[in-house]
Design a protein around this motif. Structure first.
Motif, PDB file in Angstrom:
ATOM      1  N   ALA A  94       3.048 -19.709 149.572  1.00  0.00           N
ATOM      2  CA  ALA A  94       3.985 -19.526 148.467  1.00  0.00           C
ATOM      3  C   ALA A  94       5.154 -20.492 148.558  1.00  0.00           C
ATOM      4  N   THR A  95       5.631 -20.743 149.778  1.00  0.00           N
ATOM      5  CA  THR A  95       6.723 -21.692 149.955  1.00  0.00           C
ATOM      6  C   THR A  95       6.315 -23.097 149.543  1.00  0.00           C
TER       7      THR A  95
ATOM      8  N   VAL B 250       6.181 -23.097 145.726  1.00  0.00           N
ATOM      9  CA  VAL B 250       7.535 -23.045 145.160  1.00  0.00           C
ATOM     10  C   VAL B 250       8.256 -24.367 145.368  1.00  0.00           C
TER      11      VAL B 250
ATOM     12  N   SER C 124      11.466 -13.818 151.506  1.00  0.00           N
ATOM     13  CA  SER C 124      10.383 -12.966 151.007  1.00  0.00           C
ATOM     14  C   SER C 124       9.820 -12.084 152.112  1.00  0.00           C
TER      15      SER C 124
END
Length: 231
Positions: A5-6, A9, A58
Motif C-alpha cells: 500500500a505504501t 500511495v 496504518s
C-alpha cells in the motif's frame, strides 16, 4: 500489505503532486521566485509526509484484534525496511539512473534514433569511436588553423558530454530525503532502536553519493547565493 500500500500511495501521490502543485501555485500568484520555491517545498513535504509514513500509521491505527506485541513487531519490520533496505536501493538508483540516462542521450545523439540507441546500449557497444566521428562531422566548435583544431575538438567534446547529463534543479529533494529519515528516527525509534545508527550511516553515505552525483553524473549547477537553506 502495508508495504504494498505504501508503494502504491507513494507512486500515486508523486503523480498527483506533479499535477496539483503547479496549479495551486498558479492560483496563489506568488510575488517572487523564492516565495514560489518555498511554497513548493512546503507542499512537497506534506505530500511526501503522508505517502512515506502511510504504512507506519496504518499499522498503528488500523483496528485489529491482534496483540500489541505483534503490532510492534510489524512496526519494527517496517522500520528495518525503511531504515536499511529502502535507503540502499534509493542510493543505488540515484547513482545509476543519471548515468544510464546520460549514456542513452549520447547514443540517441550519435545514432540519430531512440531504437538504435537502445539497441546499442543493450548490446553494450562502446561510444568513444562514435563520439569522435560525430564531433568531427557535426560538432566542430569553430573553424581555425591546425594548431587550434585540437583544442576546439577537445573542448567541444567535453561540453557535448556535459550537455547529455541530467540537470540539477535544487537541493530541495536531497533535504527532503534527510528530513523524512529524521522523522522516522524521531517518531518510531522506540520500536527499532537501531534506527539512529542506521540514520547516521545513511547520512554519511548520502553525503558521499551526492558529491559523486554532482561531480560526475550531473551538469554543473549554477551557483546561487543564499543566506539560509530556506524552507
Amino acid at each position: 500489505i502495508a508495504s504494498a500500500a505504501t508503494t502504491f500511495v507513494g507512486v500515486f501521490f508523486a503523480r498527483l503532486f506533479d499535477v496539483l502543485v503547479p496549479r495551486l501555485n498558479a492560483l496563489e500568484n506568488n510575488r517572487t521566485d523564492d516565495e514560489e520555491e518555498n511554497q513548493v517545498i512546503i507542499k512537497s513535504f506534506f505530500f511526501y509526509f503522508f505517502s512515506s509514513y502511510f504504512a507506519m500509521f496504518s499499522i498503528m491505527l488500523y483496528p485489529t484484534t491482534t496483540k500489541s506485541v505483534t503490532v510492534l513487531k510489524e512496526l519494527a519490520n517496517q522500520m528495518l525496511f525503511i531504515s536499511v533496505v529502502k535507503p540502499t536501493l534509493q542510493n543505488i538508483q540515484e547513482l545509476m539512473m543519471p548515468r544510464v540516462k546520460a549514456d542513452i542521450r549520447k547514443r540517441v545523439d550519435l545514432t540519430g534514433g531512440c531504437c538504435r540507441a537502445l539497441a546499442s546500449y543493450l548490446c553494450c557497444k562502446g561510444t568513444e569511436s562514435l563520439t569522435r566521428s560525430h564531433l568531427d562531422n557535426n560538432h566542430r566548435c569553430c573553424e581555425g588553423n591546425d594548431d587550434n583544431d585540437g583544442f576546439t575538438q577537445k573542448e567541444g567534446e567535453r561540453l557535448w558530454k556535459e550537455a547529455q547529463k541530467e540537470t540539477y534543479s535544487s537541493t530541495a529533494d536531497d533535504y527532503l530525503e534527510i528530513t523524512l529519515q529524521f522523522g522516522f528516527m524521531c517518531m518510531f525509534a522506540t520500536v527499532f532502536p537501531w534506527s539512529g545508527v542506521a540514520a547516521l550511516f545513511y547520512t554519511v553515505l548520502e553525503l558521499r553519493i551526492d558529491a559523486v552525483k554532482l561531480t560526475h553524473f550531473m551538469q554543473r549547477p549554477a551557483a546561487r547565493t543564499a543566506q539560509t537553506i530556506g524552507a
